[in-house]
Design a protein around this motif. Structure first.
Motif, PDB file in Angstrom:
ATOM      1  N   VAL A   1       2.838 -41.624  64.936  1.00 29.00           N
ATOM      2  CA  VAL A   1       2.941 -43.048  65.230  1.00 29.00           C
ATOM      3  C   VAL A   1       1.819 -43.498  66.160  1.00 29.00           C
ATOM      4  O   VAL A   1       1.231 -44.549  65.981  1.00 29.00           O
TER       5      VAL A   1
ATOM      6  N   ILE B   1       4.277 -43.825  59.172  1.00 24.97           N
ATOM      7  CA  ILE B   1       5.523 -44.432  59.644  1.00 24.97           C
ATOM      8  C   ILE B   1       5.208 -45.230  60.898  1.00 24.97           C
ATOM      9  O   ILE B   1       4.552 -44.738  61.818  1.00 24.97           O
ATOM     10  N   TRP B   2       5.659 -46.473  60.902  1.00 23.39           N
ATOM     11  CA  TRP B   2       5.503 -47.330  62.075  1.00 23.39           C
ATOM     12  C   TRP B   2       6.892 -47.674  62.577  1.00 23.39           C
ATOM     13  O   TRP B   2       7.796 -47.967  61.795  1.00 23.39           O
ATOM     14  N   ARG B   3       7.070 -47.633  63.898  1.00 24.17           N
ATOM     15  CA  ARG B   3       8.367 -47.939  64.517  1.00 24.17           C
ATOM     16  C   ARG B   3       8.209 -49.121  65.466  1.00 24.17           C
ATOM     17  O   ARG B   3       7.315 -49.138  66.312  1.00 24.17           O
ATOM     18  N   ASP B   4       9.081 -50.110  65.299  1.00 21.75           N
ATOM     19  CA  ASP B   4       9.106 -51.280  66.179  1.00 21.75           C
ATOM     20  C   ASP B   4       9.740 -50.839  67.500  1.00 21.75           C
ATOM     21  O   ASP B   4      10.906 -50.435  67.524  1.00 21.75           O
TER      22      ASP B   4
ATOM     23  N   GLY C   1      13.765 -50.670  66.965  1.00 26.99           N
ATOM     24  CA  GLY C   1      13.972 -49.367  66.350  1.00 26.99           C
ATOM     25  C   GLY C   1      13.749 -49.381  64.840  1.00 26.99           C
ATOM     26  O   GLY C   1      13.876 -48.368  64.174  1.00 26.99           O
TER      27      GLY C   1
ATOM     28  N   THR D   1      12.065 -48.990  61.412  1.00 29.95           N
ATOM     29  CA  THR D   1      10.967 -48.130  60.964  1.00 29.95           C
ATOM     30  C   THR D   1      10.515 -48.562  59.582  1.00 29.95           C
ATOM     31  O   THR D   1      11.316 -48.966  58.741  1.00 29.95           O
ATOM     32  N   ARG D   2       9.213 -48.458  59.371  1.00 26.59           N
ATOM     33  CA  ARG D   2       8.569 -48.832  58.118  1.00 26.59           C
ATOM     34  C   ARG D   2       7.714 -47.660  57.674  1.00 26.59           C
ATOM     35  O   ARG D   2       6.884 -47.167  58.427  1.00 26.59           O
ATOM     36  N   ARG D   3       7.946 -47.197  56.451  1.00 28.43           N
ATOM     37  CA  ARG D   3       7.157 -46.101  55.887  1.00 28.43           C
ATOM     38  C   ARG D   3       6.384 -46.625  54.690  1.00 28.43           C
ATOM     39  O   ARG D   3       6.971 -47.140  53.739  1.00 28.43           O
TER      40      ARG D   3
ATOM     41  N   ALA E   1      12.157 -48.854  54.402  1.00 30.57           N
ATOM     42  CA  ALA E   1      12.494 -49.359  55.732  1.00 30.57           C
ATOM     43  C   ALA E   1      13.874 -48.894  56.158  1.00 30.57           C
ATOM     44  O   ALA E   1      14.754 -48.679  55.326  1.00 30.57           O
ATOM     45  N   GLU E   2      14.030 -48.749  57.470  1.00 29.44           N
ATOM     46  CA  GLU E   2      15.342 -48.470  58.058  1.00 29.44           C
ATOM     47  C   GLU E   2      15.520 -49.413  59.232  1.00 29.44           C
ATOM     48  O   GLU E   2      14.659 -49.501  60.110  1.00 29.44           O
TER      49      GLU E   2
ATOM     50  N   HIS F   1      19.137 -48.729  54.875  1.00 31.23           N
ATOM     51  CA  HIS F   1      17.892 -48.250  54.283  1.00 31.23           C
ATOM     52  C   HIS F   1      17.595 -49.119  53.067  1.00 31.23           C
ATOM     53  O   HIS F   1      18.475 -49.331  52.231  1.00 31.23           O
TER      54      HIS F   1
END
Length: 186
Positions: A3, A87-90, A94, A96-98, A113-114, A178
């Motif tokens: 990240v 993967i990016w996490r806000d 929390g 997450t974007r893949r 996304a999750e 998800h």
């Protein structure tokens, strides 16, 4: 890709996008509604931007959030292996974007996304100006607000977004949701 590496690439990409347009920090702040100080911190890698901030900044550039993040990731691929999917996490929610799909020239993106239980992310209509999207829920429940209309999506449901409008993703819980976002650039 870790990240921190993606955040560093994103900081550089933000500066490049701004400079390509000949904009000062103040110009971008005025166009995006994000403070000049925050933009400066993001570009120097001193702050990790939230999804909401990235939505505002990408809209000012005339890009989608996915498009902006894709430009920060490896370019010209035809195959993107799971181990290589950034993967990016806000840091705020929390989320997450893949980035699943290769970053080639197909004009199509797949994003996994999750969104944690109780989390909500809002994006301005400008984030959707140059794309068409569909949201496909894999597990959990997603309340998607598009303008004044809210649609509840359960596992297996797929929603095609309409014309650009302010939107919000909300997970009413109790567990994570998800979903896959399919983005087609116009």
């Amino acid at each position: 890709m870790i990240v921190d590496e993606l955040t560093s690439r994103l900081a550089e990409r933000m500066r490049i996008e701004r400079e390509l347009r000949g904009w000062s920090l103040s110009d971008l702040a005025e166009r995006s509604g994000v403070s000049r100080a925050m933009i400066s911190k993001i570009e120097r890698g001193e702050a990790s931007p939230t999804a909401i901030l990235l939505g505002k900044l990408s809209g000012a550039f005339g890009l989608t959030l996915s498009n902006l993040l894709a430009r920060a990731e490896t370019q010209g691929e035809r195959v993107r292996r799971l181990r290589d999917q950034p993967i990016w996490r806000d840091p705020q929610t929390g989320f997450t974007r893949r980035a699943v799909s290769p970053t080639g020239e197909a004009g199509l993106e797949l994003v996994a996304a999750e969104l944690p239980a109780g989390a909500r992310i809002s994006y301005p209509a400008s984030s959707y100006a140059f794309i068409r999207q569909q949201i496909w829920v894999q597990s959990g429940t997603l309340d998607f607000q598009e303008g004044e209309e809210t649609t509840r999506l359960e596992a297996g449901d797929c929603l095609e977004l309409g014309p650009p409008a302010d939107c919000a993703f909300h997970n009413p819980g109790p567990g994570p949701v998800h979903y896959v976002v399919v983005v087609i650039r116009r």
